[in-house]
Structure formats: C-alpha cells, structure tokens
Write a protein that holds these residues in place. Structure first.
Motif, PDB file in Angstrom:
ATOM      1  N   ASP A 299       0.815  -1.206   0.000  1.00 36.61           N
ATOM      2  CA  ASP A 299       0.000   0.000   0.000  1.00 36.61           C
ATOM      3  C   ASP A 299       0.852   1.261   0.000  1.00 36.61           C
ATOM      4  O   ASP A 299       0.543   2.235  -0.689  1.00 36.61           O
ATOM      5  N   VAL A 300       1.929   1.248   0.778  1.00 44.04           N
ATOM      6  CA  VAL A 300       2.821   2.409   0.796  1.00 44.04           C
ATOM      7  C   VAL A 300       3.537   2.537  -0.546  1.00 44.04           C
ATOM      8  O   VAL A 300       3.705   3.629  -1.088  1.00 44.04           O
ATOM      9  N   ALA A 301       3.969   1.383  -1.104  1.00 44.18           N
ATOM     10  CA  ALA A 301       4.658   1.412  -2.392  1.00 44.18           C
ATOM     11  C   ALA A 301       3.742   1.901  -3.500  1.00 44.18           C
ATOM     12  O   ALA A 301       4.183   2.557  -4.449  1.00 44.18           O
ATOM     13  N   LYS A 302       2.435   1.600  -3.384  1.00 39.98           N
ATOM     14  CA  LYS A 302       1.477   2.009  -4.414  1.00 39.98           C
ATOM     15  C   LYS A 302       1.427   3.526  -4.556  1.00 39.98           C
ATOM     16  O   LYS A 302       1.240   4.063  -5.648  1.00 39.98           O
ATOM     17  N   ALA A 303       1.597   4.225  -3.414  1.00 40.68           N
ATOM     18  CA  ALA A 303       1.566   5.682  -3.460  1.00 40.68           C
ATOM     19  C   ALA A 303       2.712   6.245  -4.293  1.00 40.68           C
ATOM     20  O   ALA A 303       2.613   7.340  -4.837  1.00 40.68           O
ATOM     21  N   ALA A 304       3.806   5.473  -4.379  1.00 40.05           N
ATOM     22  CA  ALA A 304       4.960   5.935  -5.143  1.00 40.05           C
ATOM     23  C   ALA A 304       4.888   5.502  -6.601  1.00 40.05           C
ATOM     24  O   ALA A 304       5.234   6.254  -7.508  1.00 40.05           O
ATOM     25  N   SER A 305       4.418   4.263  -6.832  1.00 34.53           N
ATOM     26  CA  SER A 305       4.394   3.742  -8.198  1.00 34.53           C
ATOM     27  C   SER A 305       3.574   2.463  -8.233  1.00 34.53           C
ATOM     28  O   SER A 305       3.612   1.656  -7.285  1.00 34.53           O
ATOM     29  N   GLY A 306       2.822   2.263  -9.335  1.00 34.15           N
ATOM     30  CA  GLY A 306       2.082   1.017  -9.487  1.00 34.15           C
ATOM     31  C   GLY A 306       3.017  -0.169  -9.615  1.00 34.15           C
ATOM     32  O   GLY A 306       2.754  -1.251  -9.084  1.00 34.15           O
ATOM     33  N   ALA A 307       4.136   0.006 -10.323  1.00 31.83           N
ATOM     34  CA  ALA A 307       5.101  -1.081 -10.458  1.00 31.83           C
ATOM     35  C   ALA A 307       5.746  -1.401  -9.116  1.00 31.83           C
ATOM     36  O   ALA A 307       5.992  -2.567  -8.795  1.00 31.83           O
ATOM     37  N   ALA A 308       6.009  -0.372  -8.302  1.00 32.05           N
ATOM     38  CA  ALA A 308       6.612  -0.606  -6.984  1.00 32.05           C
ATOM     39  C   ALA A 308       5.680  -1.419  -6.105  1.00 32.05           C
ATOM     40  O   ALA A 308       6.120  -2.271  -5.328  1.00 32.05           O
ATOM     41  N   GLN A 309       4.381  -1.179  -6.240  1.00 30.97           N
ATOM     42  CA  GLN A 309       3.426  -1.969  -5.445  1.00 30.97           C
ATOM     43  C   GLN A 309       3.518  -3.449  -5.809  1.00 30.97           C
ATOM     44  O   GLN A 309       3.574  -4.313  -4.951  1.00 30.97           O
ATOM     45  N   GLY A 310       3.494  -3.758  -7.137  1.00 32.19           N
ATOM     46  CA  GLY A 310       3.573  -5.150  -7.563  1.00 32.19           C
ATOM     47  C   GLY A 310       4.882  -5.798  -7.163  1.00 32.19           C
ATOM     48  O   GLY A 310       4.912  -6.949  -6.719  1.00 32.19           O
ATOM     49  N   LEU A 311       6.013  -5.058  -7.304  1.00 30.56           N
ATOM     50  CA  LEU A 311       7.314  -5.615  -6.948  1.00 30.56           C
ATOM     51  C   LEU A 311       7.423  -5.845  -5.441  1.00 30.56           C
ATOM     52  O   LEU A 311       7.996  -6.850  -4.997  1.00 30.56           O
TER      53      LEU A 311
END
Length: 428
Positions: A299-311
């Motif tokens: 969830d935190v990564a999603k705020a930065a990037s959609g790819a970061a959320q998946g990774l």
C-alpha cells in the motif's frame, strides 16, 4: 383623594345571570334534552348568587370585602365548557376501550370453540399414527440389526487393509497440507508480476530520482535475483514521511540498470515458475531487514508507483513461499514413495470393499427408513405435546375471561346514561 376613581361592582340579578349562561352555553354542544339545559342555565345563575351571598356573610363576620365580578362568572362558564368537553371525551374513550375488549373476548371465545373441535380431531389422528409408527420402528430395527451384523463380518476383513491405507493417507494429507500452505504465496507472487505493466516499468525507468520506498523494493528484487549489492553503510531513509536509520541502497548502481533490461518482466515470471525453489536461507536473511520495516508494504509502495506496489508484493510473497516450502519439499519427495505403497494397499482393499459395499447399501436404505420413522415419531410426539398445551391454554383462557366479560358488558350499557349525567356532574 381628588385623583381616586372608585369602580362599584354591583351584583347582577339572577335573571341576568341565567340569560348570560343561556347565551354562552346555548350554542355549546351538550348531550342533554332542552329542559335539562334550561335547568343548567338556572343552576349556573344560582351558583353565582350563592357566591355573592357567601361574600356578604364573609363581610359581616370578618369585615373584609371579597368582590365577585361578572368576569368571574364568565370564567366559571368557560371552565364548565372546558371540563365538560374533557369529561365527555374521557367517557367516549373508555367506552371504545371496553367495547373493543368485548369484541376481542367474543372473537377469542369463538376461536376457542373451533380450537377444541380441531384438537379433538388431531388427537384421534395422533393415536392412529403412533400405532403405525411403532409397528414400523420394530420392523426397521430388526432389519438394521441384520445389516449391522453383516457389516461387522466384512469390517473385520476391511480393518486390516484400511489401517495401512490410513497411515499412508495421513502422510499424503500432511504433505499436501504443507504444499497448499506454500502455494498461495506463489500465486500471490505471480499475480503481483501480472499486475505490473510495461508502462509502469517505463515510468520507473524515466524516474531519475526515485523515492526511498522504490529504492528499497528494487534492493529486494536484486537480493532475490542474487545480483550484486553495494557495500553496507548506514543511511537515513524517508518512507511515508517517517525518517528511519537504514542502509544505503543499490538502486543507482544496480537497481535502475536492471530495469533497463528488455526481459525484466519475463525474468520475474520465469523466476516465479522455475527458480523459486532456489531461494535459500541466506537470501531470506538478507531480505529480513527490509520486510521488517513498518512501511515496507504494497500500500505504501502504491503511493509511489504502481510497479513498486507489484514488486513489493512479489518480494514478500517469494520470501513467504520459501519459508513455507521448507517443510513441503521433503514431504513431497516422501509422498512419491508412499503413493506406490498406497496403490498396493488399495488393490488389496478393493476386494473387501466390494463385499462391504453390498452390505452397507442394505444398511443405508434401512437406516434412511429408520431415520424417517424416528423423525415421524418425533414430529407426532411434538404435535401431541403441542395439542395438550393448546387445550390447557384454551381452558385457562375461557375460565379466566368469563368474569371480565360480564363486568365489561354491564359497564358498556352504562356509558350512554353516564354521558347524560355529565351535564349535572360537571357543574357540581
């Protein structure tokens, strides 16, 4: 005394008082004949004269004047009208309540008589049904005993084969249970990779100054791919507006170059399907500091990037799969050996089961009949108990309401007369 004005309150004659009361009460709706209304006018006038007489007596005895003005008489008439309307309404409300109660009592009495007829008929049906059910139960129990005896004979032969099959089946269940515990993490990882689009990767590639959460996520991917990392040195990171002490990331040196490769996404999918079992304890230990961070979450990564959320989700799922598969892998190897033993045990069991199947089919059919008979008997018993309770309640209802009905009937016949008497009762 030149500025003093004296108002003299002289008493009205009785004829004037009667005329005033007739004028104010003549058009007022009072439930009484005209002659009684005339008597009311006279009574109201006499009341006022009586008050004047008492005031004169009070003056003679106490040497103090009490003035009763025409306004007092008019207020007395208005109060009579208000009180009469209130009392008349109360009588009507009470009459409606009593009549409604009588109506309900009559309806209840009629329903009770119908219930008595219905209950007598149900009791007759119950007696016949109980005899039939008891006869059926005796037959079903006899046939079930024969089937149980046959099943017991076949069961002795089956137990020997089933004991071995149960041991092998237990081992198989343990292995499958551990395997199933690991598979959700693998599916989660594959789902995370599929959620990443080439557009998301392109956004990361063009991001010249990625946020700290993206940098740490790329470190996690590098660790799983067993790629090089920069030497460890302390550094502060800011994630979700919180500054923490951590280590310097390898994003610029190795993470971003890894993203530049044309096969990055296919490599992630291939790792999930082919190389996931190569993850060792050392790799998990390297990932531990990252995963233990409070804000290292999809969830935190999603705020930065959609790819970061998946990774981020993929890194966590791979670590969880590794831990879960440590138990499953040895069990899976042993499972292959056990399955060959199970196949032999099942062939020995097949012959015993064929004999048992026929006996169990007979028992199953008889058991169904027995269960249906028991359910029918239970239903009849419940119905019989309900019938007795209804009969008791009906008798109590009839006996308990007899006195109330008589009292309410007498009271209902008195309301009309009570309304006629209100004209005088209110005045008094």
């Amino acid at each position: 005394f030149s500025g003093v004005t004296i108002d003299w309150f002289l008493a009205w004659p009785e004829e004037a008082l009667i005329a005033v009361s007739a004028d104010f009460l003549g058009k007022y709706d009072i439930d009484t004949p005209k002659d009684k209304k005339q008597k009311l006018y006279e009574l109201m006038g006499s009341f006022q004269n009586m008050v004047n007489a008492v005031c004169a007596t009070y003056l003679a005895r106490m040497r103090r004047n009490v003035y009763v003005t025409p306004k007092s008489y008019l207020c007395f008439i208005d109060f009579y009208k208000t009180l009469y309307q209130m009392k008349y309404k109360d009588v009507n409300e009470e009459e409606r309540s009593v009549n409604l109660g009588l109506q309900k009592l009559n309806e209840a009495a009629a329903d009770v008589e119908k219930m008595k007829v219905s209950l007598r008929e149900e009791e007759k049906n119950l007696e016949v049904a109980e005899k039939e059910t008891n006869a059926l139960l005796v037959k079903v129990q006899s046939e079930a005993a024969k089937a149980d005896k046959k099943a017991q004979e076949v069961g002795v032969q089956k137990d020997a084969c089933m004991k071995k099959a149960d041991e092998i089946g237990k081992d198989k269940d343990d292995a499958n249970r551990e395997l199933q515990a690991a598979l959700p993490f693998l599916h989660e990882a594959e789902s995370a990779v599929k959620s990443i689009t080439p557009k998301d990767i392109q956004e990361l590639k063009t991001n010249r100054n990625p946020s700290d959460i993206i940098r740490l996520v790329l470190d996690g991917v590098l660790i799983l791919f067993m790629r090089p990392l920069v030497p460890v040195q302390g550094e502060q990171k800011t994630i979700k507006k919180q500054t923490i002490d951590f280590i310097h990331d390898s994003c610029n040196e190795f993470g971003l170059p890894m993203l530049q490769g044309m096969t990055f996404l296919p490599d992630l999918m291939a790792f999930s399907s082919d190389s996931k079992d190569n993850i060792n304890d050392e790799t998990c230990e390297l990932l531990e500091p990252y995963l233990n961070l409070e804000n290292f979450t999809p969830d935190v990564a999603k705020a930065a990037s959609g790819a970061a959320q998946g990774l981020c989700k993929w890194v966590g799922a791979m670590r969880m799969y590794c831990q879960a598969s440590k138990i499953a892998k040895p069990l899976l190897q042993n499972l292959k050996v056990q399955e060959s033993k199970l196949e032999k045990a099942m062939s020995e069991l097949a012959e015993a089961e064929s004999q048992l199947e026929a006996a169990m089919e007979v028992k199953r059919q008889l058991q169904e009949q027995f269960d249906a008979a028991m359910a029918g008997k239970k239903e009849l018993e419940d119905k019989a108990n309900a019938t007795k309770r209804k009969m008791d309640q009906a008798n109590k209802l009839i006996n308990g309401l007899a006195g109330e009905k008589s009292r309410w009937t007498v009271q209902s016949n008195q309301f009309a007369d009570q309304r006629k008497r209100l004209v005088g009762d209110v005045a008094l």
